[in-house]
Design a protein around this motif. Sequence first.
Motif, PDB file in Angstrom:
ATOM      1  N   LEU A  88       0.825  -1.209   0.000  1.00 36.09           N
ATOM      2  CA  LEU A  88       0.000   0.000   0.000  1.00 36.09           C
ATOM      3  C   LEU A  88       0.860   1.262   0.000  1.00 36.09           C
ATOM      4  CD1 LEU A  88      -2.797  -1.106   2.476  1.00 36.09           C
ATOM      5  CD2 LEU A  88      -3.142  -0.385   0.099  1.00 36.09           C
ATOM      6  N   LEU A  89       2.004   1.185   0.658  1.00 32.37           N
ATOM      7  CA  LEU A  89       2.938   2.317   0.669  1.00 32.37           C
ATOM      8  C   LEU A  89       3.393   2.656  -0.749  1.00 32.37           C
ATOM      9  CD1 LEU A  89       4.941   4.353   1.918  1.00 32.37           C
ATOM     10  CD2 LEU A  89       6.496   2.431   2.325  1.00 32.37           C
ATOM     11  N   SER A  90       3.848   1.651  -1.484  1.00 33.37           N
ATOM     12  CA  SER A  90       4.329   1.906  -2.848  1.00 33.37           C
ATOM     13  C   SER A  90       3.195   2.331  -3.771  1.00 33.37           C
ATOM     14  CB  SER A  90       5.027   0.660  -3.402  1.00 33.37           C
ATOM     15  OG  SER A  90       4.130  -0.440  -3.473  1.00 33.37           O
ATOM     16  N   THR A  91       2.010   1.753  -3.583  1.00 29.12           N
ATOM     17  CA  THR A  91       0.858   2.132  -4.401  1.00 29.12           C
ATOM     18  C   THR A  91       0.491   3.590  -4.182  1.00 29.12           C
ATOM     19  OG1 THR A  91      -0.014  -0.135  -4.259  1.00 29.12           O
ATOM     20  CG2 THR A  91      -1.551   1.595  -4.933  1.00 29.12           C
ATOM     21  N   THR A  92       0.473   4.001  -2.928  1.00 30.17           N
ATOM     22  CA  THR A  92       0.134   5.384  -2.604  1.00 30.17           C
ATOM     23  C   THR A  92       1.211   6.343  -3.084  1.00 30.17           C
ATOM     24  OG1 THR A  92      -0.942   4.527  -0.606  1.00 30.17           O
ATOM     25  CG2 THR A  92      -0.652   6.910  -0.754  1.00 30.17           C
ATOM     26  N   LEU A  93       2.463   5.921  -2.998  1.00 27.55           N
ATOM     27  CA  LEU A  93       3.566   6.754  -3.483  1.00 27.55           C
ATOM     28  C   LEU A  93       3.447   6.983  -4.987  1.00 27.55           C
ATOM     29  CD1 LEU A  93       6.259   8.197  -3.045  1.00 27.55           C
ATOM     30  CD2 LEU A  93       7.406   5.984  -3.311  1.00 27.55           C
ATOM     31  N   ILE A  94       3.178   5.935  -5.732  1.00 28.40           N
ATOM     32  CA  ILE A  94       3.016   6.058  -7.184  1.00 28.40           C
ATOM     33  C   ILE A  94       1.827   6.960  -7.510  1.00 28.40           C
ATOM     34  CG2 ILE A  94       2.421   4.799  -9.296  1.00 28.40           C
ATOM     35  CD1 ILE A  94       3.990   2.406  -8.127  1.00 28.40           C
ATOM     36  N   SER A  96       0.695   9.378  -5.693  1.00 29.29           N
ATOM     37  CA  SER A  96       1.082  10.753  -5.363  1.00 29.29           C
ATOM     38  C   SER A  96       1.877  11.387  -6.490  1.00 29.29           C
ATOM     39  CB  SER A  96       1.901  10.780  -4.068  1.00 29.29           C
ATOM     40  OG  SER A  96       1.157  10.291  -2.985  1.00 29.29           O
ATOM     41  N   VAL A  97       2.779  10.622  -7.075  1.00 30.36           N
ATOM     42  CA  VAL A  97       3.583  11.127  -8.181  1.00 30.36           C
ATOM     43  C   VAL A  97       2.691  11.426  -9.387  1.00 30.36           C
ATOM     44  CG1 VAL A  97       5.413  10.580  -9.834  1.00 30.36           C
ATOM     45  CG2 VAL A  97       5.679   9.948  -7.429  1.00 30.36           C
ATOM     46  N   LEU A  98       1.805  10.488  -9.711  1.00 29.14           N
ATOM     47  CA  LEU A  98       0.935  10.660 -10.872  1.00 29.14           C
ATOM     48  C   LEU A  98      -0.020  11.843 -10.707  1.00 29.14           C
ATOM     49  CD1 LEU A  98       0.034   6.937 -11.695  1.00 29.14           C
ATOM     50  CD2 LEU A  98       1.658   8.423 -12.880  1.00 29.14           C
ATOM     51  N   VAL A  99      -0.611  11.954  -9.522  1.00 37.53           N
ATOM     52  CA  VAL A  99      -1.587  13.027  -9.323  1.00 37.53           C
ATOM     53  C   VAL A  99      -0.916  14.396  -9.330  1.00 37.53           C
ATOM     54  CG1 VAL A  99      -1.582  13.169  -6.787  1.00 37.53           C
ATOM     55  CG2 VAL A  99      -3.686  13.629  -8.034  1.00 37.53           C
ATOM     56  N   THR A 100       0.316  14.480  -8.832  1.00 38.28           N
ATOM     57  CA  THR A 100       0.986  15.786  -8.850  1.00 38.28           C
ATOM     58  C   THR A 100       1.483  16.135 -10.254  1.00 38.28           C
ATOM     59  OG1 THR A 100       2.958  14.641  -7.999  1.00 38.28           O
ATOM     60  CG2 THR A 100       1.666  15.899  -6.432  1.00 38.28           C
ATOM     61  N   ASP A 128       8.157  24.087  -9.436  1.00 34.46           N
ATOM     62  CA  ASP A 128       6.717  24.178  -9.657  1.00 34.46           C
ATOM     63  C   ASP A 128       6.018  22.853  -9.357  1.00 34.46           C
ATOM     64  OD1 ASP A 128       7.009  26.798 -10.380  1.00 34.46           O
ATOM     65  OD2 ASP A 128       7.100  26.381 -12.522  1.00 34.46           O
ATOM     66  N   TRP A 129       6.648  21.745  -9.659  1.00 35.64           N
ATOM     67  CA  TRP A 129       6.070  20.430  -9.365  1.00 35.64           C
ATOM     68  C   TRP A 129       6.054  20.176  -7.861  1.00 35.64           C
ATOM     69  CZ3 TRP A 129       9.007  15.984  -7.649  1.00 35.64           C
ATOM     70  CH2 TRP A 129       8.263  14.823  -7.533  1.00 35.64           C
ATOM     71  N   TRP A 130       7.133  20.575  -7.189  1.00 40.89           N
ATOM     72  CA  TRP A 130       7.257  20.309  -5.749  1.00 40.89           C
ATOM     73  C   TRP A 130       6.290  21.185  -4.937  1.00 40.89           C
ATOM     74  CZ3 TRP A 130       9.718  16.767  -2.750  1.00 40.89           C
ATOM     75  CH2 TRP A 130       9.811  17.036  -1.393  1.00 40.89           C
ATOM     76  N   PHE A 131       6.291  22.494  -5.200  1.00 41.28           N
ATOM     77  CA  PHE A 131       5.469  23.413  -4.415  1.00 41.28           C
ATOM     78  C   PHE A 131       4.075  23.622  -4.997  1.00 41.28           C
ATOM     79  CE2 PHE A 131       9.759  24.708  -3.075  1.00 41.28           C
ATOM     80  CZ  PHE A 131       9.601  24.634  -1.697  1.00 41.28           C
ATOM     81  N   ARG A 208       0.495  26.276  -2.088  1.00 33.34           N
ATOM     82  CA  ARG A 208      -0.094  25.702  -3.288  1.00 33.34           C
ATOM     83  C   ARG A 208       0.007  24.183  -3.227  1.00 33.34           C
ATOM     84  NH1 ARG A 208       2.701  30.222  -4.982  1.00 33.34           N
ATOM     85  NH2 ARG A 208       4.510  29.030  -5.696  1.00 33.34           N
ATOM     86  N   LEU A 209      -0.851  23.523  -4.000  1.00 35.74           N
ATOM     87  CA  LEU A 209      -0.914  22.065  -3.931  1.00 35.74           C
ATOM     88  C   LEU A 209       0.035  21.440  -4.943  1.00 35.74           C
ATOM     89  CD1 LEU A 209      -2.252  19.685  -2.514  1.00 35.74           C
ATOM     90  CD2 LEU A 209      -3.983  19.662  -4.322  1.00 35.74           C
ATOM     91  N   GLY A 210       1.166  20.968  -4.440  1.00 37.78           N
ATOM     92  CA  GLY A 210       2.149  20.276  -5.263  1.00 37.78           C
ATOM     93  C   GLY A 210       2.564  18.995  -4.577  1.00 37.78           C
ATOM     94  N   TYR A 211       3.680  18.447  -5.024  1.00 42.89           N
ATOM     95  CA  TYR A 211       4.120  17.152  -4.487  1.00 42.89           C
ATOM     96  C   TYR A 211       4.399  17.228  -2.988  1.00 42.89           C
ATOM     97  CZ  TYR A 211       6.524  12.705  -4.067  1.00 42.89           C
ATOM     98  OH  TYR A 211       6.884  11.431  -3.680  1.00 42.89           O
ATOM     99  N   MET A 212       4.893  18.374  -2.507  1.00 44.52           N
ATOM    100  CA  MET A 212       5.224  18.499  -1.093  1.00 44.52           C
ATOM    101  C   MET A 212       4.010  18.209  -0.223  1.00 44.52           C
ATOM    102  SD  MET A 212       6.763  21.795   1.005  1.00 44.52           S
ATOM    103  CE  MET A 212       5.241  22.758   0.852  1.00 44.52           C
TER     104      MET A 212
END
Length: 369
Positions: A88-94, A96-100, A128-131, A208-212
């Motif tokens: 579940l950790l890896s699934t959620t991590l992936i 998070s990357v895709l949604v950001t 911009d991706w991070w923040f 702002r909503l980014g990867y962070m």
Amino acid sequence: MDLNNLFISLTPSWTSVSMLIGFFLYLATVGSILPGKLVPGATLSDGTRLHYRCNGLLSLLLLVLLLGVGSQMNLVSPTAIADRGLELLSTTLIFSVLVTLMLYLVGLNSRAKSSSLKPHVSGNLIHDWWFGIQLNPEFMGIDLKFFFVRAGMMGWLLINLSVLAKCVIEAKLSQSMILYQLFCGLYILDYFFYEEFMTSTWDIIAERLGYMLVFGDLVFIPFTFSIQGWWLLSNEVELTTAAIIANCLVFLIGYSVFRGANKQKHVFKKDPKAPIWGSPPKVIGGKLLASGYWGIARHCNYLGDLLLASSFSLPCGISSVVPYFYPIYLLILLIWRERRDEARCAEKYKDVWAEYRKLVPYRILPYVY
């Protein structure tokens, strides 16, 4: 666990994907239909205000009830999350990357002029991706920033409850596990009881909503804040009576400071004349509260947060540093965030902030500059 087994454990499956999607669909559905107080957010730079339906506590209690009934009827396994933790950790991590990445692309192509959706592009892709680019991006009418932090806090409790169930089934329940579960459970329930206070936090108002934020909400909060539970599942800790009492005191003091400071700030923003500790509030420049906890230290809520984080780890004893990852990380994060807060406030409030600093010279810990 060898590397091969670790890799297998980390590999997402359709089961873990469906569990995550089901969780999000549940939150999206009940968040939209369950009753809840409609709370106006902070006034944005263009004069508009978002409104948040604060029904998180009801959503959480209903979810726990449904999972409990499902477990009794053998429709779901109470240890499903604990059994698939790494997966579940890896699934959620992936996710998070895709949604950001999607947030980044949508933000780049946005032509919106409102404060919530206006793109803020620096030109640096990583920055911009991070923040993030947009302040309050939405999906099908759902404010994603508020949605993700709610999901993270609920996910933390669900992981803990699944670990607790596994502990009970394997006959490993200890005083340490009970203390950890009790403290975390009270903290999470309190969070949702006062969910409307979240609408006046810096993350919701200004970040702002980014990867962070997405990673922090969906991955970091549930999967690292629960490290102590995982550790206690595999390690036996015997606590003395004195240690139990001391741990309870740390939790109670931390909770009093954390909740008290945040409540004072929230109430002050809604009603600047509301009394603090029974007396009229002291206000600097008509803007900054300098009474109560905020007259003791400029970021005293961080002290409460650190004490609470410590109380979650203290039941694990002192034989390993692993259970103390959360308070150690939080200490580093809050020191960094405190510096960012100071810079932002100095820019925003200028002379008023300088006057406040003279009146309240301590940063986080009283009597420590």
